[in-house]
Design a protein around this motif. Structure first.
Motif, short mmCIF file in Angstrom:
data_model
loop_
_atom_site.label_atom_id
_atom_site.label_comp_id
_atom_site.label_asym_id
_atom_site.label_seq_id
_atom_site.Cartn_x
_atom_site.Cartn_y
_atom_site.Cartn_z
N TYR A 133 -22.36 23.67 -16.63
CA TYR A 133 -22.66 22.40 -15.97
C TYR A 133 -23.42 21.48 -16.92
CZ TYR A 133 -23.50 19.13 -12.21
OH TYR A 133 -23.48 17.99 -11.44
N ARG A 134 -24.34 22.02 -17.70
CA ARG A 134 -25.07 21.20 -18.66
C ARG A 134 -24.11 20.60 -19.69
NH1 ARG A 134 -29.92 19.17 -17.23
NH2 ARG A 134 -31.41 20.78 -16.62
N GLU A 135 -23.19 21.43 -20.18
CA GLU A 135 -22.23 20.94 -21.17
C GLU A 135 -21.35 19.83 -20.59
OE1 GLU A 135 -18.38 22.49 -23.79
OE2 GLU A 135 -19.50 23.90 -22.56
N LEU A 136 -20.85 20.05 -19.38
CA LEU A 136 -20.01 19.04 -18.74
C LEU A 136 -20.80 17.75 -18.49
CD1 LEU A 136 -18.07 21.25 -16.15
CD2 LEU A 136 -17.22 20.31 -18.30
N THR A 137 -22.08 17.89 -18.16
CA THR A 137 -22.91 16.70 -17.93
C THR A 137 -23.08 15.89 -19.21
OG1 THR A 137 -24.14 17.78 -16.13
CG2 THR A 137 -25.18 15.88 -17.17
N GLU A 138 -23.29 16.56 -20.33
CA GLU A 138 -23.43 15.86 -21.61
C GLU A 138 -22.18 15.04 -21.93
OE1 GLU A 138 -24.22 18.97 -24.36
OE2 GLU A 138 -26.33 19.18 -23.80
N ILE A 139 -21.01 15.62 -21.67
CA ILE A 139 -19.76 14.91 -21.93
C ILE A 139 -19.59 13.76 -20.94
CG2 ILE A 139 -17.25 15.12 -22.09
CD1 ILE A 139 -17.71 18.12 -22.69
N ARG A 140 -19.92 14.02 -19.68
CA ARG A 140 -19.78 12.99 -18.65
C ARG A 140 -20.69 11.80 -18.93
NH1 ARG A 140 -21.64 15.15 -13.54
NH2 ARG A 140 -20.90 13.17 -12.67
N GLN A 141 -21.88 12.07 -19.43
CA GLN A 141 -22.80 10.97 -19.72
C GLN A 141 -22.18 10.01 -20.74
OE1 GLN A 141 -26.18 13.52 -20.68
NE2 GLN A 141 -27.37 12.60 -19.03
N ARG A 142 -21.48 10.55 -21.71
CA ARG A 142 -20.82 9.71 -22.73
C ARG A 142 -19.65 8.93 -22.11
NH1 ARG A 142 -23.30 9.35 -27.89
NH2 ARG A 142 -24.57 11.22 -28.17
N LEU A 143 -18.77 9.66 -21.41
CA LEU A 143 -17.57 9.04 -20.87
C LEU A 143 -17.89 8.04 -19.76
CD1 LEU A 143 -15.15 12.13 -20.65
CD2 LEU A 143 -15.18 10.34 -22.39
N GLU A 144 -18.71 8.47 -18.81
CA GLU A 144 -19.01 7.60 -17.67
C GLU A 144 -19.93 6.46 -18.07
OE1 GLU A 144 -19.89 9.92 -14.06
OE2 GLU A 144 -18.77 11.59 -14.96
N GLY A 145 -20.80 6.72 -19.06
CA GLY A 145 -21.62 5.64 -19.59
C GLY A 145 -20.77 4.57 -20.25
N LEU A 146 -19.74 5.00 -20.98
CA LEU A 146 -18.81 4.06 -21.60
C LEU A 146 -18.07 3.25 -20.54
CD1 LEU A 146 -17.19 2.87 -23.96
CD2 LEU A 146 -15.71 4.89 -23.86
N ALA A 147 -17.64 3.92 -19.48
CA ALA A 147 -16.95 3.21 -18.40
C ALA A 147 -17.86 2.16 -17.77
CB ALA A 147 -16.46 4.20 -17.35
N GLY A 148 -19.14 2.49 -17.60
CA GLY A 148 -20.08 1.53 -17.05
C GLY A 148 -20.29 0.35 -17.98
N ARG A 149 -20.37 0.62 -19.27
CA ARG A 149 -20.51 -0.45 -20.26
C ARG A 149 -19.31 -1.40 -20.20
NH1 ARG A 149 -22.94 -1.48 -25.16
NH2 ARG A 149 -24.15 0.45 -25.09
N LEU A 150 -18.11 -0.84 -20.12
CA LEU A 150 -16.90 -1.66 -20.07
C LEU A 150 -16.79 -2.43 -18.75
CD1 LEU A 150 -14.40 0.92 -21.60
CD2 LEU A 150 -15.22 -1.18 -22.69
N ALA A 151 -17.29 -1.81 -17.67
CA ALA A 151 -17.23 -2.47 -16.36
C ALA A 151 -18.08 -3.73 -16.32
CB ALA A 151 -17.68 -1.50 -15.28
N CYS A 152 -19.11 -3.79 -17.17
CA CYS A 152 -19.96 -4.99 -17.23
C CYS A 152 -19.16 -6.24 -17.58
CB CYS A 152 -21.08 -4.80 -18.26
SG CYS A 152 -22.38 -3.67 -17.75
N GLN A 153 -18.05 -6.05 -18.27
CA GLN A 153 -17.24 -7.18 -18.72
C GLN A 153 -16.39 -7.77 -17.60
OE1 GLN A 153 -14.94 -5.72 -22.03
NE2 GLN A 153 -16.72 -4.80 -23.03
N THR A 154 -16.13 -6.97 -16.56
CA THR A 154 -15.19 -7.43 -15.52
C THR A 154 -15.78 -7.41 -14.12
OG1 THR A 154 -14.32 -5.18 -15.24
CG2 THR A 154 -13.23 -6.57 -16.87
N ILE A 155 -16.99 -6.89 -13.95
CA ILE A 155 -17.58 -6.75 -12.62
C ILE A 155 -17.72 -8.11 -11.95
CG2 ILE A 155 -20.03 -6.99 -13.18
CD1 ILE A 155 -18.63 -4.10 -11.11
N ASP A 156 -17.50 -8.16 -10.65
CA ASP A 156 -17.61 -9.42 -9.90
C ASP A 156 -18.59 -9.24 -8.74
OD1 ASP A 156 -16.01 -8.45 -7.48
OD2 ASP A 156 -14.56 -8.19 -9.09
N LYS A 157 -18.96 -10.36 -8.12
CA LYS A 157 -19.95 -10.32 -7.06
C LYS A 157 -19.48 -9.48 -5.87
CE LYS A 157 -22.22 -14.71 -8.12
NZ LYS A 157 -22.58 -16.07 -7.61
N GLN A 158 -18.20 -9.56 -5.56
CA GLN A 158 -17.67 -8.79 -4.44
C GLN A 158 -17.85 -7.29 -4.66
OE1 GLN A 158 -13.57 -9.63 -3.56
NE2 GLN A 158 -13.46 -8.10 -1.94
#
Length: 233
Positions: free
Chosen positions: A101-126
């Motif tokens: 679980y720790r290993e999967l969390t480390e990988i998820r933090q990278r992948l999901e963090g990247l997705a969050g960073r990219l979402a900042c470019q397209t996120i809308d008020k709705q």
């Protein structure tokens, strides 16, 4: 959601199917593919608790399809390393160890963090308002299954805004692996802290701050892991 009662068979423990997305008979997609996706969705969103056995018969009854496409889907999930098939007993969820679980969390933090960073470019008020509603609804649930469903919706509402299908597919694969283990999260005890971490993610998205969004998501995943890991074997 499709759901069905399963008859008790003499000499065998009753196996109940989790809540599953219904199969669309009008879709061009094959039934087997829809069944596979429906079971994966149930696993990722916490509808299947650790130690649960999944049988092709109970799932077929719940989805109102024949047994064969369900059996094929379960075998695919076994090949994915998510389930373990046992003769005459159906398929069982593989338990994650603390190290896994720790290993999967480390990988998820990278992948999901990247997705969050990219979402900042397209996120809308709705979408931001939607995230706020999901977060508020999550705090009101009395059972962990409903809270896990809202938690899944919260995160994937963000990740879909990244507009990166391959990245989203990778993230989904990890959630299928860790979804059942999320049942170990003491949501009622730590719901206030969880809601605040989600609000930090929303604020970062609203400010279109990619660094802050990535850090907030990583913090949310890491904090959850700190609560879950001690409860794993």
């Amino acid at each position: 959601m499709a759901q069905a009662a399963v008859r008790r068979r003499p000499g065998r423990q009753q196996s109940e199917a989790p809540d599953l997305e219904a199969i669309d008979d009008t879709s061009d997609e094959t039934v087997e593919r829809q069944v596979y996706r429906s079971i994966r969705r149930a696993l990722a969103s916490g509808h299947v608790a650790p130690g649960t056995s999944l049988t092709s018969r109970s799932l077929a009854q719940a989805l109102k399809v024949s047994v064969q496409p369900v059996r094929d889907a379960l075998k695919r999930l076994e090949a994915d390393g998510v389930l373990e098939g046992r003769p005459q007993s159906g398929f069982f969820l593989k338990s994650l160890t603390q190290q896994e679980y720790r290993e999967l969390t480390e990988i998820r933090q990278r992948l999901e963090g990247l997705a969050g960073r990219l979402a900042c470019q397209t996120i809308d008020k709705q979408t931001l308002r939607q995230l706020e509603r999901i977060n508020e609804k999550m705090a009101k649930h009395e059972n962990s299954k409903d809270a896990l469903e809202e938690n899944y919706r919260f995160h994937f509402t963000i990740y879909e805004k990244a507009n990166r299908p391959n990245l989203l597919a990778l993230i989904e694969n990890f959630w299928v692996r860790i979804g059942p283990a999320l049942h170990h999260h003491p949501y009622k005890i730590s719901s206030t802290a969880t809601m605040e971490r989600h609000r930090q993610i929303i604020r970062a998205l609203e400010e279109r701050d990619g660094d802050a969004a990535e850090a907030a998501i990583a913090n949310d995943l890491g904090s959850a892991a700190d609560l879950i890991v001690p409860r794993l074997p």
